[in-house]
Design a protein around this motif. Structure first.
Motif, PDB file in Angstrom:
ATOM      1  N   PRO A 262       0.821  -1.230   0.000  1.00  0.00           N
ATOM      2  CA  PRO A 262       0.000   0.000   0.000  1.00  0.00           C
ATOM      3  C   PRO A 262       0.842   1.261   0.000  1.00  0.00           C
ATOM      4  O   PRO A 262       0.471   2.265  -0.615  1.00  0.00           O
ATOM      5  CB  PRO A 262      -0.839  -0.143   1.281  1.00  0.00           C
ATOM      6  N   ASN A 263       1.984   1.243   0.686  1.00  0.00           N
ATOM      7  CA  ASN A 263       2.839   2.445   0.693  1.00  0.00           C
ATOM      8  C   ASN A 263       3.374   2.733  -0.705  1.00  0.00           C
ATOM      9  O   ASN A 263       3.455   3.886  -1.134  1.00  0.00           O
ATOM     10  CB  ASN A 263       4.005   2.236   1.661  1.00  0.00           C
ATOM     11  N   GLN A 264       3.723   1.672  -1.441  1.00  0.00           N
ATOM     12  CA  GLN A 264       4.213   1.867  -2.798  1.00  0.00           C
ATOM     13  C   GLN A 264       3.127   2.420  -3.700  1.00  0.00           C
ATOM     14  O   GLN A 264       3.384   3.287  -4.541  1.00  0.00           O
ATOM     15  CB  GLN A 264       4.730   0.534  -3.339  1.00  0.00           C
ATOM     16  N   ASN A 318       8.057  -3.149 -12.156  1.00  0.00           N
ATOM     17  CA  ASN A 318       9.370  -3.774 -12.299  1.00  0.00           C
ATOM     18  C   ASN A 318      10.461  -2.777 -12.671  1.00  0.00           C
ATOM     19  O   ASN A 318      11.643  -3.127 -12.650  1.00  0.00           O
ATOM     20  CB  ASN A 318       9.306  -4.871 -13.362  1.00  0.00           C
ATOM     21  N   ILE A 319      10.101  -1.573 -13.059  1.00  0.00           N
ATOM     22  CA  ILE A 319      11.081  -0.526 -13.407  1.00  0.00           C
ATOM     23  C   ILE A 319      11.231   0.367 -12.188  1.00  0.00           C
ATOM     24  O   ILE A 319      10.319   1.114 -11.822  1.00  0.00           O
ATOM     25  CB  ILE A 319      10.620   0.278 -14.630  1.00  0.00           C
ATOM     26  N   LYS A 320      12.365   0.299 -11.553  1.00  0.00           N
ATOM     27  CA  LYS A 320      12.555   0.967 -10.268  1.00  0.00           C
ATOM     28  C   LYS A 320      13.037   2.401 -10.422  1.00  0.00           C
ATOM     29  O   LYS A 320      12.467   3.326  -9.848  1.00  0.00           O
ATOM     30  CB  LYS A 320      13.557   0.177  -9.406  1.00  0.00           C
ATOM     31  N   SER A 321      14.106   2.619 -11.174  1.00  0.00           N
ATOM     32  CA  SER A 321      14.702   3.955 -11.246  1.00  0.00           C
ATOM     33  C   SER A 321      13.984   4.832 -12.251  1.00  0.00           C
ATOM     34  O   SER A 321      13.403   4.336 -13.223  1.00  0.00           O
ATOM     35  CB  SER A 321      16.179   3.848 -11.625  1.00  0.00           C
ATOM     36  N   PHE A 326      12.334   6.572 -17.808  1.00  0.00           N
ATOM     37  CA  PHE A 326      12.408   7.531 -18.906  1.00  0.00           C
ATOM     38  C   PHE A 326      12.965   6.879 -20.165  1.00  0.00           C
ATOM     39  O   PHE A 326      12.491   7.124 -21.279  1.00  0.00           O
ATOM     40  CB  PHE A 326      13.273   8.721 -18.511  1.00  0.00           C
ATOM     41  N   GLY A 327      13.975   6.011 -20.024  1.00  0.00           N
ATOM     42  CA  GLY A 327      14.533   5.332 -21.185  1.00  0.00           C
ATOM     43  C   GLY A 327      13.516   4.418 -21.848  1.00  0.00           C
ATOM     44  O   GLY A 327      13.410   4.370 -23.073  1.00  0.00           O
TER      45      GLY A 327
END
Length: 468
Positions: A262-264, A318-321, A326-327
């Motif tokens: 939930p925090n995410q 699954n994309i963290k950064s 952006f890429g």
């Protein structure tokens, strides 16, 4: 000018929103036949993500279509049911390409289902033989002898269509459509968008309503039934699309997304709100390749081999950064622009081909029009001559002419009756022999007979005698 990460993210989201506002994404595990030139079945025995079942025969799956009912014999059924339900509760489209062919008085029906429970384990059913179901069905048949119609029915699971006394009155929408023996595939499409449910056939509106809202989690099905004089129903493709960018529904993906921290989820919502706030003050960057009508020379430049031509589908979690996000977004936008350019080139080619075909067709139609005009003129002349002859026959009186002919015949008959006996009598009187001649002939004949007898006796007496 320095742009921080939040500003870059806002620019990216703005560009994505402008580029994909009206884009439709095919849901692969609910669709088949979406890729042109590729077979709908890898082994011609089954369609991926669909269960095929026939009643009285086995459904025939070819490379480019599935035959639900055969052209002969009749009273056969066939059905295709999706293994997975539709998980999108928002706007979506379902497009069916089908064809029906048969004898002049053939019969049958085709159903497009969207029901809560899949009927893949049940015998293929039509509208009139289906068990209780919760959902929607579109029926294509020859209702009331109209030559073809499309009707929509809803059922909340409390109506048994098999025993209903007046089932045809339950349709909430319908339109006429002659679907048999067209020689091409018809396109039946139902869509749910902007609070409305629409049904179109070959791109033409059939019926629409704002009182129907179909929920998520239901299964798609296609069934057909043939009558004693059969119709063969064939399905070429079935496409389910949505405005959601997920082109594939992985099993259990919705449960995994619902089970996130939930925090995410709160953090993601805050980031989206911040991005939406910054979108109001940031202008989207100009397009690289210009607009649709004025294309620049940059489109004809060779593509950089380092730029990916296709990006695999991944979940956003699954994309963290932010740099990877952006890429990934940048690559997808470039791929989308390249696809749009390819579609524009294809559209130009199609338009040019259509113009060429139109010119050829008009060149053929003009001589045919002249021949048709000459034929019509000849037909008009024949009709005019016929009418004049009929008018002359109706206006003239032939009674006097008939009486004159009758009198002439009577005069000829009287003359013949009077002259023939006299002529015969004259011929008999002039041609008969006299009595003198008759007696002379009789005397001569007797003298000759006597002389012959005397000669015979003389020779007989002078002949040698023979004694025993």
């Amino acid at each position: 000018m320095h742009l921080n990460s939040r500003t870059l993210k806002a620019i990216a989201w703005s560009t994505l929103a402008l580029s994909t506002a009206n884009a439709q994404y095919i849901i692969d595990n609910l669709s088949f036949g979406q890729k042109a030139g590729e077979p709908i079945s890898p082994n011609l025995r089954g369609i991926p993500h669909y269960s095929a079942k026939g009643l009285g025969w086995d459904i025939e799956i070819l490379s480019d279509r599935a035959v639900l009912t055969p052209p002969w014999p009749g009273n056969k059924r066939g059905a295709l049911w999706s293994e997975d339900p539709l998980h999108h509760a928002g706007d979506w489209n379902a497009e069916l390409h089908f064809r029906a062919a048969g004898m002049d008085r053939g019969g049958g029906n085709l159903q497009l289902w969207y029901t809560k429970e899949s009927q893949k384990n049940e015998p293929p059913a039509s509208l009139y033989t289906a068990p209780k179901f919760d959902g929607l069905v579109l029926v294509v048949d020859q209702y009331e002898g109209r030559g073809g119609s499309v009707r929509g029915f809803l059922n909340g699971g409390d109506i048994d269509f098999k025993v209903h006394h007046d089932l045809d009155q339950l349709a909430f929408g319908q339109c006429n459509y002659a679907y048999r023996n067209l020689g091409r595939f018809s396109v039946l499409k139902m869509s749910q968008a902007n609070g409305k449910f629409d049904v179109t056939v070959d791109g033409n509106p059939c019926f629409s309503t704002d009182k129907v809202r179909l929920p998520a989690g239901y299964h798609f099905g296609i069934s057909a039934s043939s009558a004693e004089n059969p119709d063969s129903f064939e399905v070429q493709k079935f496409l389910v699309s949505t405005t959601n960018a997920h082109t594939r529904e992985e099993p259990g993906s919705h449960q995994n997304q619902a089970a996130q921290n939930p925090n995410q989820q709160q953090q993601q919502q805050q980031q989206q709100q911040q991005g939406q706030t910054q979108q109001q003050n940031v202008q989207p960057p100009p397009r690289v390749h210009g607009n649709w009508l004025q294309r620049t020379q940059e489109q004809n430049k060779p593509l950089d081999p380092n730029i990916p031509q296709m990006v695999e589908d991944v979940f956003a979690a699954n994309i963290k950064s932010q740099q990877d996000q952006f890429g990934d977004l940048h690559n997808r936008l470039q791929i989308l622009n390249h696809k749009i350019d390819g579609l524009y080139d294809l559209l130009e080619k199609v338009i040019a081909d259509n113009d060429q075909r139109f010119d050829q067709l008009m060149g053929r139609i003009t001589p045919m029009h002249d021949q048709i005009s000459a034929t019509m003129r000849n037909v008009e002349k024949v009709e005019r001559t016929t009418m004049e002859t009929l008018r002359d026959l109706e206006s003239k009186d032939f009674k006097d002419l008939l009486n004159s002919v009758h009198r002439s015949i009577e005069r000829g008959q009287s003359a013949m009756s009077a002259n023939i006996p006299a002529a015969i009598s004259d011929i008999v009187d002039k041609g008969r022999p006299s009595m003198t001649s008759f007696f002379f002939v009789v005397v001569v004949v007797q003298v000759l007979v006597l002389c012959a007898y005397q000669l015979y006796k003389k020779r007989r007496n002078s002949a040698p005698k023979k004694y025993l």
